[in-house]
Design a protein around this motif. Structure first.
Motif, PDB file in Angstrom:
ATOM      1  N   TYR A  36     -26.831   2.036 -91.082  1.00 29.75           N
ATOM      2  CA  TYR A  36     -26.591   3.434 -91.421  1.00 29.75           C
ATOM      3  C   TYR A  36     -26.541   3.571 -92.937  1.00 29.75           C
ATOM      4  O   TYR A  36     -25.886   2.780 -93.617  1.00 29.75           O
ATOM      5  N   ASP A  37     -27.219   4.581 -93.446  1.00 28.52           N
ATOM      6  CA  ASP A  37     -27.186   4.844 -94.882  1.00 28.52           C
ATOM      7  C   ASP A  37     -26.059   5.826 -95.188  1.00 28.52           C
ATOM      8  O   ASP A  37     -25.337   6.272 -94.291  1.00 28.52           O
ATOM      9  N   ASP A  38     -25.902   6.146 -96.465  1.00 27.25           N
ATOM     10  CA  ASP A  38     -24.815   7.036 -96.893  1.00 27.25           C
ATOM     11  C   ASP A  38     -24.867   8.385 -96.185  1.00 27.25           C
ATOM     12  O   ASP A  38     -23.839   8.939 -95.812  1.00 27.25           O
ATOM     13  N   LEU A  41     -23.636   8.001 -92.572  1.00 23.93           N
ATOM     14  CA  LEU A  41     -22.194   7.760 -92.566  1.00 23.93           C
ATOM     15  C   LEU A  41     -21.419   9.032 -92.901  1.00 23.93           C
ATOM     16  O   LEU A  41     -20.380   9.309 -92.311  1.00 23.93           O
ATOM     17  N   VAL A  84     -15.095   4.279 -94.252  1.00 22.97           N
ATOM     18  CA  VAL A  84     -16.325   3.547 -94.507  1.00 22.97           C
ATOM     19  C   VAL A  84     -16.031   2.562 -95.636  1.00 22.97           C
ATOM     20  O   VAL A  84     -15.552   2.954 -96.703  1.00 22.97           O
ATOM     21  N   ASP A  87     -19.171  -1.980 -98.095  1.00 24.88           N
ATOM     22  CA  ASP A  87     -20.447  -2.504 -97.608  1.00 24.88           C
ATOM     23  C   ASP A  87     -20.988  -1.692 -96.425  1.00 24.88           C
ATOM     24  O   ASP A  87     -21.786  -2.170 -95.633  1.00 24.88           O
ATOM     25  N   ASN A  88     -20.538  -0.440 -96.316  1.00 21.96           N
ATOM     26  CA  ASN A  88     -21.007   0.538 -95.323  1.00 21.96           C
ATOM     27  C   ASN A  88     -20.709   0.166 -93.876  1.00 21.96           C
ATOM     28  O   ASN A  88     -21.398   0.605 -92.971  1.00 21.96           O
ATOM     29  N   GLN A  89     -19.678  -0.619 -93.656  1.00 23.61           N
ATOM     30  CA  GLN A  89     -19.198  -0.832 -92.296  1.00 23.61           C
ATOM     31  C   GLN A  89     -18.203   0.276 -91.983  1.00 23.61           C
ATOM     32  O   GLN A  89     -17.594   0.856 -92.869  1.00 23.61           O
ATOM     33  N   GLN A 103     -20.598  -2.735 -87.874  1.00 18.96           N
ATOM     34  CA  GLN A 103     -21.805  -2.278 -88.550  1.00 18.96           C
ATOM     35  C   GLN A 103     -22.561  -1.376 -87.589  1.00 18.96           C
ATOM     36  O   GLN A 103     -22.823  -1.770 -86.448  1.00 18.96           O
TER      37      GLN A 103
END
Length: 127
Positions: A36-38, A41, A84, A87-89, A103
């Motif tokens: 998933y990108d910003d 998210l 979030v 590291d975008n988890q 993730q």
């Protein structure tokens, strides 16, 4: 052979340069997985994900989170909050004090949740 033994000793000694969680998730990534990108998210509030066992994860406003178990799995809801990570988890802390970071990826237009231990849980298409 010697490299393998050294690597095994290094990994079991607790001196690993990588956290076990990262290794498990990296190993669980498959060809075609796109984390998933910003934008994805940021769009989580208001979304709900239903899994193949009929469990449902809901992301609410202000970081509210709930997971409702299927009737087959005893029903009931676990409440918590999510954030979030760097590291975008997606990290959830439940009101009982337990926590987890997962993730979220897409693969062939399907969301898949990858847990810290590398398990993969595809999200079911809405009925």
């Amino acid at each position: 052979m010697n490299r393998f033994i050294l690597l095994a000793l290094f990994m079991t000694s607790g001196l690993s340069a990588f956290p076990i969680q990262a290794l498990a998730q990296d190993g669980a990534m498959r060809v075609g997985d796109e984390p998933y990108d910003d934008e994805a998210l940021a769009a989580l509030p208001g979304q709900s994900f239903v899994f193949y066992d009929d469990g449902e994860a809901r992301f609410g406003p202000g970081g509210a989170y709930s997971y409702t178990y299927s009737a087959e799995n005893g029903g009931g809801t676990s409440w918590g909050s999510y954030r979030v990570s760097e590291d975008n988890q997606i990290c959830v802390t439940f009101v009982n004090g337990s926590s987890r970071c997962d993730q979220y990826v897409t693969n062939q237009n399907r969301t898949v949740v990858i847990t810290a231990d590398g398990q993969r849980f595809p999200v079911r298409e809405p009925k």
